[in-house]
Design a protein around this motif. Structure first.
Motif, PDB file in Angstrom:
ATOM      1  N   SER A  32       0.811  -1.221   0.000  1.00 14.46           N
ATOM      2  CA  SER A  32       0.000   0.000   0.000  1.00 14.46           C
ATOM      3  C   SER A  32       0.842   1.267   0.000  1.00 14.46           C
ATOM      4  N   VAL A  75      -9.492   5.705   3.981  1.00 11.08           N
ATOM      5  CA  VAL A  75      -8.993   5.559   2.618  1.00 11.08           C
ATOM      6  C   VAL A  75     -10.083   4.864   1.808  1.00 11.08           C
ATOM      7  N   PRO A  76     -10.471   5.400   0.654  1.00  8.19           N
ATOM      8  CA  PRO A  76     -11.506   4.757  -0.163  1.00  8.19           C
ATOM      9  C   PRO A  76     -11.116   3.324  -0.516  1.00  8.19           C
ATOM     10  N   ASP A  77     -12.087   2.442  -0.593  1.00  8.07           N
ATOM     11  CA  ASP A  77     -11.828   1.052  -0.972  1.00  8.07           C
ATOM     12  C   ASP A  77     -11.074   0.997  -2.286  1.00  8.07           C
ATOM     13  N   GLY A  78      -9.928   0.340  -2.250  1.00  9.29           N
ATOM     14  CA  GLY A  78      -9.103   0.246  -3.440  1.00  9.29           C
ATOM     15  C   GLY A  78      -8.416   1.535  -3.816  1.00  9.29           C
ATOM     16  N   GLY A  79      -8.503   2.525  -2.933  1.00  2.00           N
ATOM     17  CA  GLY A  79      -7.934   3.830  -3.225  1.00  2.00           C
ATOM     18  C   GLY A  79      -6.491   3.963  -2.791  1.00  2.00           C
ATOM     19  N   SER A  80      -5.940   5.098  -3.082  1.00  2.29           N
ATOM     20  CA  SER A  80      -4.551   5.413  -2.768  1.00  2.29           C
ATOM     21  C   SER A  80      -4.467   6.137  -1.439  1.00  2.29           C
ATOM     22  N   ARG A  82      -2.916   8.661  -0.976  1.00  2.00           N
ATOM     23  CA  ARG A  82      -3.005  10.082  -1.304  1.00  2.00           C
ATOM     24  C   ARG A  82      -4.446  10.589  -1.265  1.00  2.00           C
ATOM     25  N   GLU A  83      -5.400   9.655  -1.353  1.00  2.00           N
ATOM     26  CA  GLU A  83      -6.812  10.020  -1.288  1.00  2.00           C
ATOM     27  C   GLU A  83      -7.348   9.959   0.140  1.00  2.00           C
ATOM     28  N   GLY A  84      -6.514   9.550   1.076  1.00  8.06           N
ATOM     29  CA  GLY A  84      -6.960   9.377   2.455  1.00  8.06           C
ATOM     30  C   GLY A  84      -7.238  10.693   3.151  1.00  8.06           C
TER      31      GLY A  84
END
Length: 245
Positions: A32, A75-80, A82-84
């Motif tokens: 991750s 953190v979005p499911d399957g997200g980065s 950086r999107e947290g």
């Protein structure tokens, strides 16, 4: 969750080491992690032991500052990463900046996320254990103290690891590799693989502090987990207080 921000030391005078560390962390089971910006990495892990493992590995080479942020992290499911969003991401950013100011100490900091607004938030950004004598059970102060305790033990383990010589690391790495495959009789197997005596292996392990590290890692993880729970409790207490006003 635990957010780690890892920044390269002296990057303006050195090559880009981010791809190398990313590959190492992936091989250790931390896919991750990713480059966040410039010479910096960021990752989110679920368990305190994972945060300990990732942080200590990064500190081994001496090329990295490490910040661990505790608090809310989404953190979005399957997200980065950086999107947290969440206070743990803010805390990790503060933590790595504190690590840069560690001077001669191990460049690692553990920081509690925003506990509330105003003074409590400032307290939550401290990295040294506060004096809580006579203060009762203030949740914010307890959370900061718990973070400082985890930080202190992590720094001790990292210092022990940084003082190892190349031959000591060769033996320790061999033992760690053998432990994963055959947890019994590994010192004899390591001696055979390295072409040395078992007595030499024992002496080198004593100097390397291998047994001490093995014993201290779970303690560091438990302290970090306790700090995480303390931060969550302080956050809840601050929310309840705010709702009561």
């Amino acid at each position: 969750m635990y957010v780690l921000t890892i920044d390269q030391r002296g990057s303006t005078r050195d090559r880009d080491r981010v791809p190398e560390l990313l590959a190492e962390l992936t091989s250790l089971g931390f896919p991750s992690f990713e480059r966040s910006v410039g010479d910096e990495l960021q990752g989110v892990v679920d368990q305190a032991g994972q945060a300990v493992d990732a942080a200590l590995h990064a500190l081994r080479s001496g090329h990295w500052y490490v910040g661990i942020g505790l608090g809310e992290a989404v953190v979005p499911d399957g997200g980065s990463p950086r999107e947290g969003i969440g206070s743990a991401f803010v805390a990790a950013r503060h933590a790595v900046e504190f690590a840069k100011g560690a001077g001669s100490r191990v460049p690692l900091s553990v920081v509690a996320g925003m506990l509330a607004t105003g003074a409590a938030e400032e307290d939550g950004m401290a990295t040294e254990r506060p004096d809580t004598h006579g203060q009762g059970t203030d949740p914010a102060a307890e959370a900061v103290a718990a973070c400082a305790d985890a930080q202190a033990v992590l720094r001790l383990i990292a210092r022990l690891r940084q003082e190892r010589t190349a031959p000591q690391w060769k033996l320790v790495d061999t033992l760690n590799e053998l432990t994963a495959a055959a947890p019994h009789g590994i010192q004899k197997l390591a001696a055979e693989r390295l072409g040395v005596s078992e007595q030499s292996v024992s002496r080198t392990l004593i100097r390397a502090g291998w047994q001490e590290e093995l014993a201290a890692r779970p303690a560091a993880a438990r302290l970090l987990e306790f700090a995480h729970r303390s931060v969550a409790a302080a956050h809840g207490a601050a929310g309840a207080k705010g709702g009561g006003n």
